[in-house]
Write an enzyme that holds these catalytic residues in place. Structure first.
Site, PDB file in Angstrom:
ATOM      1  N   LYS A 182      44.834  53.167  34.948  1.00  0.00           N
ATOM      2  CA  LYS A 182      43.401  53.465  34.998  1.00  0.00           C
ATOM      3  C   LYS A 182      43.153  54.951  35.211  1.00  0.00           C
ATOM      4  O   LYS A 182      43.799  55.577  36.039  1.00  0.00           O
ATOM      5  CB  LYS A 182      42.741  52.712  36.156  1.00  0.00           C
ATOM      6  CG  LYS A 182      42.624  51.211  35.939  1.00  0.00           C
ATOM      7  CD  LYS A 182      41.855  50.617  37.107  1.00  0.00           C
ATOM      8  CE  LYS A 182      41.244  49.288  36.750  1.00  0.00           C
ATOM      9  NZ  LYS A 182      40.362  48.823  37.835  1.00  0.00           N
TER      10      LYS A 182
ATOM     11  N   ARG B  96      24.886  53.275  42.995  1.00  0.00           N
ATOM     12  CA  ARG B  96      23.588  53.313  42.292  1.00  0.00           C
ATOM     13  C   ARG B  96      23.026  51.892  42.280  1.00  0.00           C
ATOM     14  O   ARG B  96      23.711  50.956  42.647  1.00  0.00           O
ATOM     15  CB  ARG B  96      23.810  53.757  40.846  1.00  0.00           C
ATOM     16  CG  ARG B  96      24.870  52.892  40.177  1.00  0.00           C
ATOM     17  CD  ARG B  96      25.012  53.132  38.704  1.00  0.00           C
ATOM     18  NE  ARG B  96      26.309  52.703  38.195  1.00  0.00           N
ATOM     19  CZ  ARG B  96      26.630  51.477  37.846  1.00  0.00           C
ATOM     20  NH1 ARG B  96      25.751  50.508  37.935  1.00  0.00           N
ATOM     21  NH2 ARG B  96      27.840  51.182  37.415  1.00  0.00           N
TER      22      ARG B  96
ATOM     23  N   GLY C 133      32.876  51.966  34.287  1.00  0.00           N
ATOM     24  CA  GLY C 133      32.200  51.165  33.273  1.00  0.00           C
ATOM     25  C   GLY C 133      33.161  50.487  32.315  1.00  0.00           C
ATOM     26  O   GLY C 133      32.824  50.230  31.167  1.00  0.00           O
TER      27      GLY C 133
ATOM     28  N   ASN D 134      30.088  51.175  43.177  1.00  0.00           N
ATOM     29  CA  ASN D 134      29.069  51.792  42.338  1.00  0.00           C
ATOM     30  C   ASN D 134      27.947  52.285  43.231  1.00  0.00           C
ATOM     31  O   ASN D 134      27.300  51.507  43.928  1.00  0.00           O
ATOM     32  CB  ASN D 134      28.544  50.791  41.312  1.00  0.00           C
ATOM     33  CG  ASN D 134      29.644  50.342  40.367  1.00  0.00           C
ATOM     34  OD1 ASN D 134      30.463  51.152  39.933  1.00  0.00           O
ATOM     35  ND2 ASN D 134      29.702  49.067  40.080  1.00  0.00           N
TER      36      ASN D 134
ATOM     37  N   GLU E 111      36.287  48.957  43.058  1.00  0.00           N
ATOM     38  CA  GLU E 111      35.538  50.217  43.038  1.00  0.00           C
ATOM     39  C   GLU E 111      34.147  50.031  43.623  1.00  0.00           C
ATOM     40  O   GLU E 111      33.675  48.915  43.801  1.00  0.00           O
ATOM     41  CB  GLU E 111      35.444  50.792  41.620  1.00  0.00           C
ATOM     42  CG  GLU E 111      34.658  49.955  40.644  1.00  0.00           C
ATOM     43  CD  GLU E 111      34.656  50.587  39.250  1.00  0.00           C
ATOM     44  OE1 GLU E 111      33.706  51.313  38.952  1.00  0.00           O
ATOM     45  OE2 GLU E 111      35.608  50.362  38.482  1.00  0.00           O
TER      46      GLU E 111
END
Lengths: 462, 85
Positions: free
Chosen positions: A159, A293, A165, A291, A289
């Site tokens: 990764k 937002r 995304g 995010n 992970e």
């Protein structure tokens, strides 16, 4: 609150969603738009609008200089980035604050820290949150990767540390593949994200994607339970629900408590989401992970908790303390979200362009539509294909799926093809009804469905 | 010798090269076979390869890298090879 003039740097349904929240909070909404979005629904609904550049996102929605100039021109006091575009750009968040405005999101340092996947993993480990077995940090070269892979185990994922995304990921089934793929992954990461750091992670083949919504004011964090987002195509979510059919009460409490622990450990302030892989067989969950937002699928959480996340996020970011405690938040019923994309599921999901000629939204009990479409609207070809989110609530999961089918039957859109027909078939599917799926299920289902029957004339017309 | 003008099949952003640093797919004077890639058209974040419709030589390219095209807009002109005409 510490600001009254809110600049919304986004487009489509999320710009409309934020305009609505701003209106309800008594804030003045100012929507930025590209030349291609001058007649968008967000522009029509907002108090004010300002053009920030040409159609191409790089020249408008991603153009920090143009956005800051527009912000000065209209006298903005706070900036809401929505999702996508600059929502997770630490640079943008920093520049907004340096220009004397409030960024509706966490601090730039935190975006940077959680946006770097290797750094986020390390932070999670320190906070006591389990992560997928993998390299403790970025791997420097092939030899180090091969050595680390012995401990991580195959198959594994390579990764990009700066990726997101679902982009910047490669798989390796064995050492030979790792040796071949690693340099490619590094050069791809450099080209796509300007940073060639990659790390390794065990590839859990039958995993669910479950994420926890949190809300925090810098001092205190609460969770708003989980969302199940396993039905994906090409690592893009297609259908989400809350709660997850996979979790029992004990697993749910453990998962959500770990998310709160991580949020409080970093002093998080804003709405945020922690993504996990959940292994159905072992009941283990692993943080992947965060995010930093608001997310596309936030409405399913709003439907089952009754908390308006967009409004709550604005409040904490504009300086109010968190208005709820954990005991205030409970799950009531079940909610599903169907992403309606302007794509043709019977033609390889190719973008389907056109003008909205006739539009009838479903209504009635438990139905919510978040969309920027209106009759006469011509879709610009420059942006994401998401045109509507059909969100359905009901007392329990089985009823919610029946109601989702009813809502889809009421939905009429003439002018271009959407993925609504795919959802109509999905809500009837036996595996979907049983809640028995993982992140690879939908692609297998699509392969089987397209092999089993060429689309009928009726399906093409719908 | 006849000429064929090739047009955008749908609106989108036109790219002459596979990535910003790469060579252009085709330039004026180049020979192309029908089916060769002549450019990319980006629509809703998906990239679609545009293929030469005929075999011949590129006479002119009517649009620039990164231009926003309308459906039906001229992209390039090909001098069609004798055998094909």
């Amino acid at each position: 609150m510490n600001a009254t003039r809110l600049l919304i740097v986004n487009r489509g349904e999320i710009a409309v969603r934020v305009v609505r929240a701003a209106r309800e909070l008594g804030l003045t909404s100012i929507v930025t738009h590209s030349e291609a979005d001058a007649d968008s629904l967000a522009v029509k609904l907002a108090d004010e609008a300002v053009c920030i550049g040409p159609a191409q996102a790089a020249k408008s929605y991603l153009n920090i200089e143009a956005i800051l100039a527009a912000a000065r021109e209209v006298g903005a006091e706070a900036v809401h980035p929505g999702y996508g575009f600059l929502s997770e750009s630490a640079d943008f968040a920093r520049r907004v604050v340096e220009a004397g405005m409030i960024f509706v999101g966490p601090d730039a340092e935190l975006i940077e820290r959680m946006g770097n996947k290797a750094e986020a993993r390390r932070t999670a480990l320190v906070a006591g949150v389990p992560v997928v077995p993998g390299s403790p940090s970025a791997v420097a070269d092939v030899e180090e990767a091969v050595k680390v892979a012995l401990e991580v185990g195959y198959p594994l994922l390579i990764k990009a540390a700066a990726g997101g995304g679902g982009r910047g990921i490669r798989t390796a089934a064995d050492e030979a593949e790792l040796r071949a793929q690693l340099p490619l992954a590094q050069s791809e990461a450099r080209a796509a994200f300007g940073d060639d750091s990659v790390y390794l992670e065990r590839f859990i083949e039958r995993a669910r994607h479950i994420e926890v919504q949190i809300l925090a004011d810098g001092e205190r964090a609460v969770h708003l339970y989980e969302r199940e987002c396993s039905l994906q195509r090409r690592r893009q979510k297609v259908f989400e629900e809350s709660p997850s059919p996979a979790l029992d009460e004990a697993a749910r409490e453990r998962l959500c408590a770990s998310a709160v622990a991580l949020a409080e450990h970093v002093g998080y302030k804003a709405a945020g989401t922690l993504e996990y892989l959940y292994d159905d067989d072992s009941g283990e969950f692993f943080f992947i992970e965060m995010n930093t937002r608001i997310q596309v699928e936030h409405p399913v959480t709003e439907m089952i908790t009754g908390v308006d996340l967009v409004r709550a996020m604005l409040r904490v970011c504009l300086g109010e303390p968190l208005g709820v405690v954990q005991d205030d938040i409970a799950i009531r019923g079940w909610a599903v979200e169907m992403r309606i994309n302007a794509e043709d599921p019977d033609n390889g999901f190719f973008p389907s362009l056109g003008q909205v000629e006739r539009l009838t939204w479903p209504t009635g009990p438990g139905v919510r539509v978040d969309s920027a479409l209106y009759e006469g609207y011509r879709m610009p070809p420059f942006y994401d294909s998401l045109v509507a989110k059909l969100v359905v609530w009901d007392e329990d999961r089985a009823s919610a799926l029946v109601r989702a089918g009813r809502a889809l039957d009421e939905f009429t859109l003439e002018g271009f093809t959407t993925t609504a027909g795919l959802h109509r078939r999905l809500v009837e599917d036996q595996a979907v009804r049983r809640g028995d799926f993982h992140t690879g299920t939908l692609e297998l289902w699509l392969d089987t469905a397209s092999a089993a029957s060429a689309p009928s004339v009726q399906e093409q017309a719908s | 010798m006849s000429q064929q003008t090739q047009q955008a099949p749908f609106p989108g952003v036109f790219y002459r090269r596979p990535s910003p640093e790469a060579e252009a797919f085709v330039s004026p004077g180049d020979s192309v076979q029908a089916g060769d890639t002549i450019g990319l058209l980006e629509v809703m974040k998906q990239f679609c390869e545009l293929k030469a419709e005929v075999t011949g030589q590129i006479a002119s390219i009517e649009v620039d890298d990164g231009d926003v095209l309308e459906a039906g807009q001229d992209i390039l002109v090909i001098d069609v090879s004798e055998g094909e005409a």
